[in-house]
Write an enzyme that holds these catalytic residues in place. Structure first.
Site, PDB file in Angstrom:
ATOM      1  N   ARG A 177      51.873  37.605  49.198  1.00  0.00           N
ATOM      2  CA  ARG A 177      51.389  37.880  50.557  1.00  0.00           C
ATOM      3  C   ARG A 177      51.503  36.622  51.399  1.00  0.00           C
ATOM      4  NH1 ARG A 177      48.661  41.639  47.509  1.00  0.00           N
ATOM      5  NH2 ARG A 177      49.482  43.682  48.048  1.00  0.00           N
ATOM      6  N   ASP A 206      55.432  41.267  45.070  1.00  0.00           N
ATOM      7  CA  ASP A 206      54.697  42.348  45.738  1.00  0.00           C
ATOM      8  C   ASP A 206      55.523  42.803  46.927  1.00  0.00           C
ATOM      9  OD1 ASP A 206      52.469  44.030  46.682  1.00  0.00           O
ATOM     10  OD2 ASP A 206      51.286  42.831  45.301  1.00  0.00           O
ATOM     11  N   HIS A 280      54.151  48.470  44.481  1.00  0.00           N
ATOM     12  CA  HIS A 280      54.111  47.121  45.069  1.00  0.00           C
ATOM     13  C   HIS A 280      55.485  46.452  44.914  1.00  0.00           C
ATOM     14  CE1 HIS A 280      49.834  46.747  46.116  1.00  0.00           C
ATOM     15  NE2 HIS A 280      49.619  47.533  45.082  1.00  0.00           N
ATOM     16  N   ASP A 345      49.453  48.873  39.322  1.00  0.00           N
ATOM     17  CA  ASP A 345      48.369  49.306  40.213  1.00  0.00           C
ATOM     18  C   ASP A 345      48.900  50.088  41.416  1.00  0.00           C
ATOM     19  OD1 ASP A 345      49.589  46.871  40.993  1.00  0.00           O
ATOM     20  OD2 ASP A 345      47.955  46.444  42.381  1.00  0.00           O
ATOM     21  N   GLU A 346      48.039  50.967  41.919  1.00  0.00           N
ATOM     22  CA  GLU A 346      48.187  51.620  43.225  1.00  0.00           C
ATOM     23  C   GLU A 346      49.564  52.239  43.473  1.00  0.00           C
ATOM     24  OE1 GLU A 346      45.023  49.210  45.897  1.00  0.00           O
ATOM     25  OE2 GLU A 346      46.853  48.099  45.480  1.00  0.00           O
ATOM     26  N   TRP A 412      40.134  46.150  37.230  1.00  0.00           N
ATOM     27  CA  TRP A 412      39.845  45.610  38.569  1.00  0.00           C
ATOM     28  C   TRP A 412      39.026  46.556  39.432  1.00  0.00           C
ATOM     29  CZ3 TRP A 412      41.680  47.307  43.453  1.00  0.00           C
ATOM     30  CH2 TRP A 412      42.627  48.328  43.412  1.00  0.00           C
ATOM     31  N   TYR A 437      36.690  39.153  43.048  1.00  0.00           N
ATOM     32  CA  TYR A 437      37.808  39.039  43.993  1.00  0.00           C
ATOM     33  C   TYR A 437      37.457  37.994  45.065  1.00  0.00           C
ATOM     34  CZ  TYR A 437      41.037  42.745  42.501  1.00  0.00           C
ATOM     35  OH  TYR A 437      41.969  43.488  41.820  1.00  0.00           O
ATOM     36  N   TRP A 483      43.647  37.485  46.253  1.00  0.00           N
ATOM     37  CA  TRP A 483      44.744  38.124  47.002  1.00  0.00           C
ATOM     38  C   TRP A 483      44.833  37.412  48.343  1.00  0.00           C
ATOM     39  CZ3 TRP A 483      47.477  41.144  43.949  1.00  0.00           C
ATOM     40  CH2 TRP A 483      46.850  41.666  42.822  1.00  0.00           C
ATOM     41  N   THR A 484      46.058  37.201  48.811  1.00  0.00           N
ATOM     42  CA  THR A 484      46.195  36.259  49.931  1.00  0.00           C
ATOM     43  C   THR A 484      46.669  36.893  51.239  1.00  0.00           C
ATOM     44  OG1 THR A 484      48.420  35.675  49.216  1.00  0.00           O
ATOM     45  CG2 THR A 484      46.603  34.322  48.358  1.00  0.00           C
ATOM     46  N   GLU A 485      46.484  38.199  51.389  1.00  0.00           N
ATOM     47  CA  GLU A 485      46.881  38.810  52.666  1.00  0.00           C
ATOM     48  C   GLU A 485      46.288  38.006  53.831  1.00  0.00           C
ATOM     49  OE1 GLU A 485      45.629  40.524  50.135  1.00  0.00           O
ATOM     50  OE2 GLU A 485      46.508  42.532  49.981  1.00  0.00           O
TER      51      GLU A 485
HETATM   52  C1  ACM Z   1      44.725  45.295  42.775  1.00  0.00           C
HETATM   53  O1  ACM Z   1      43.776  44.730  43.355  1.00  0.00           O
HETATM   54  N1  ACM Z   1      45.518  46.130  43.445  1.00  0.00           N
HETATM   55  C2  ACM Z   1      45.002  45.039  41.373  1.00  0.00           C
END
Ligand code: ACM
Length: 631
Positions: A177, A206, A280, A345-346, A412, A437, A483-485
């Site tokens: 990110r 990602d 991702h 994930d996701e 997570w 997180y 996470w660095t968004e």
């Molecule tokens: C995640 O936070 N999508 C692993």
């Protein structure tokens, strides 16, 4: 006679207990993570220019590292030497145990401090390395780097015995990110080592950027590593415009990776690389468009990927497996750690259901649901990972639809996925979003930089990785995940990391029975001086007043004021002026709201000095919060 002996016995017993408690209270150390045992003795060792740093034949590298650290911090001129530990005085001596001490394991150490010498011993160099991290925390912070003359530092005599609770003590950094340079990664690793973390989970790919050079797949780094530049609030960015140049990003060459792996190894930190698939994967798909379900040409995304956009690999496509084989073969070669993280994930599984190839595969294999199709993908991927000599770790979504036989699960979305995996006999790493997180805000939204959710320092500290009813042997450990968004630069990454990573380090290293928030909070304060000395940015949100609306017995709204840091005095106003220590202070009783007031402002003091930021809250907003709480 017997009675008086009994009385004497009890008197001596209570004297000993109270002496031991006083010793604990008087503990002058402020080590993080808290060691397994610290026993204070009489006297002190004095570290001065005349001190010798000596090592046996197996510990000379660690001894010279300590000499270097002391020289850099305090201006000494130590050179470590191989000498007989038993004869030398005024010495810091290193020893690898001839006969392994089973209680210390691979990472534990012992420090004996007496007025004559300090002896650091361990079964391994790894243990000694942690011993010197502790030893440095027995000294004051110093950014002198100057030639301090005649310096002498007193270290109280003590015996410290220490070893970790968990074998996996990780920190995850998302470099997709926002890209962080090789030098910043080294700095991050340096800070991790001080708090006895042993695992750097490197989220390398990602939707917003591919960060690792893969030979034979040049587009991953010529296209996948770059996106259009955007500054400001992530989530509000404009999509890439026609012919706009993608100039924001970067990647690590394979030489960079080797250098970082080696740098981390010297600090006893293993690197867990993550290649996040099947979702991702927009940066991969933008580089090689035939891999997606829609086979469309996309740009690397400058922000969140819209739900309408296909960032998922087609499972049935041979090209997917050819490229994954190439990627994971090289990743396995570059990283010596036995595991590779493959994401999982996701996944926006709806795209599989629109893809004729994937639908045909499901029919052929008798796969009934998209979750089962992901399970098919993960099982096939696990075989690929094992064929490269590695084991697979995945996010907890891989539990859905059936786990790959040997996969380790990283939980997570709370602890649930981890619990389910452990019930099936799988190993688990815990990083629940609400407790670990570090991308979440650490204080009141009105004073914190833009970011998702809330995760206070005390919440991190109360994180417990082993859920009730789960075999603790299956919980390998846990990690702080960042996470660095919304973390666009390294200074802000530091701010988001410290001191919360210290809390996670103590959770993962120290015995559960020794956890005490008040004690930790006091030690954290002392560590701010180390961060200052190292020019590391950190958050002081732990001092801020927390303003909460509560309901009084008469149903009226009242205001409660607290701080996470114990022992502060909170001053407040309702009249729209800024409080200081000449204003009323909070007694602990919830406050009545004066007629006409629309706002409360509060600030916290310690020892007559302001230590917090000022927190302002509109009473109407507090009323809304209270109503939400009731529902
Ligand atoms: C995640 O936070 N999508 C692993």
């Amino acid at each position: 006679m017997k009675k008086s002996l009994l009385v004497l016995f009890f008197l001596v017993f209570f004297f000993c207990i109270s002496f031991a408690q006083n010793l604990k209270k008087a503990n002058p150390f402020h080590i993080i993570p808290e060691p397994v045992s610290v026993s204070l003795q009489k006297g002190a060792f004095v570290l001065n220019d005349e001190t010798h740093v000596i090592a046996d034949s197996k510990s000379s590298d660690i001894a010279s590292l300590l000499a270097q650290m002391l020289n850099e911090s305090f201006g000494f001129h130590f050179v470590s030497k191989k000498e007989n530990v038993s004869t030398k005085e005024n010495a810091i001596a290193f020893q690898i145990n001839n006969k392994s001490d089973a209680s210390l394991g691979n990472e534990g150490y012992n420090i004996q401090i007496s007025p004559k010498k300090i002896i650091l011993s361990a079964n391994t160099a790894h243990g000694l390395f942690y011993g010197i991290q502790t030893l440095m925390q027995l000294l004051p912070a110093s950014n002198s780097h100057a030639q301090t003359k005649n310096i002498s530092l007193k270290i109280p005599s003590a015996v410290i015995t220490d070893y970790p609770r968990f074998g996996y003590r990780g920190m995850m950094l998302d470099v997709s990110r926002h890209f962080f340079s090789k030098d910043f990664i080294k700095k991050y690793i340096d800070e991790m080592a001080k708090y006895k973390f042993n695992l750097f989970h490197w989220h390398l790919t990602d939707d917003q950027g591919w960060r690792i050079e893969i030979k034979g797949l040049p587009q991953l780094t010529s296209i996948g590593a770059w996106r259009v530049p955007r500054t400001g609030q992530w989530g509000t960015f404009e999509e890439p415009q026609p012919n706009e140049k993608a100039t924001d990003g970067g990647f690590y060459t394979q030489d960079d990776i080797k250098e970082i792996v080696n740098y981390a190894r010297q600090r006893f930190i293993a690197i867990l690389p993550e290649i996040d698939v099947p979702a991702h994967s927009l940066a991969l798909i933008a580089s090689y468009p035939n891999l997606s379900c829609t086979r469309k040409q996309y740009d690397v995304s400058p922000q969140y990927t819209p739900d309408s956009l296909d960032d998922v690999l087609c499972v049935a496509n041979d090209s997917t497996w050819l490229i994954l084989d190439k990627i994971f073969a090289q990743v396995a070669q570059l990283f010596p750690y036995q595991y590779i993280h493959t994401g999982g994930d996701e996944a926006n599984r709806k795209f599989w259901m629109k893809d004729p190839k994937d639908i045909a595969l499901m029919q052929k294999e008798g796969i009934k649901t998209p979750a089962e199709l992901q399970s098919y993908f993960e099982k096939k991927l696990e075989k690929l990972i094992i064929s490269k000599g590695k084991k697979m770790i995945g996010w907890d979504e891989i539990v859905e639809g059936g786990l790959a036989p040997e996969a380790v699960v990283m939980s997570w979305r709370g602890m649930k996925g981890g619990i389910e995996a452990a019930k099936q006999g799988h190993q688990v790493i815990m990083t629940p979003i609400l407790e670990t997180y570090l991308s979440r805000k650490q204080g009141d939204a009105s004073v914190e930089p833009f970011g998702p959710g809330l995760l206070r320092l005390s919440t991190c500290y109360n994180f417990e990785p082993v859920p009730e009813g789960v075999d603790p042997k299956l919980i390998l450990g846990g990690q702080a995940s960042t996470w660095t968004e919304k973390i666009p630069n390294y200074r802000h990454l530091e701010y988001m990391t410290w001191p919360r990573a210290m809390a996670i380090s103590e959770v993962l290293w120290s015995p559960k029975s020794s956890r005490s928030w008040n004690d930790f909070a006091n030690r954290v304060e002392r560590h701010f001086s180390y961060l200052d000395a190292d020019s590391v940015k950190y958050s002081r949100s732990v001092y801020d007043p927390i303003i909460t609306a509560v309901k009084g017995t008469d149903d009226s709204m009242k205001i409660e004021l607290t701080t996470e840091m114990p022992g502060l005095i909170i001053y407040y106003t309702f009249d729209g002026t800024d409080p200081d220590n000449f204003y009323p202070n909070y007694s602990g009783e919830p406050l009545d709201i004066p007629k006409g007031a629309s706002e409360i402002r509060a600030v916290a003091y310690k020892n007559g000095k302001v230590v917090s930021r000022q927190i302002n809250k509109l009473l109407n907003d507090l009323k809304t919060d209270l109503a939400k709480k009731k529902n």
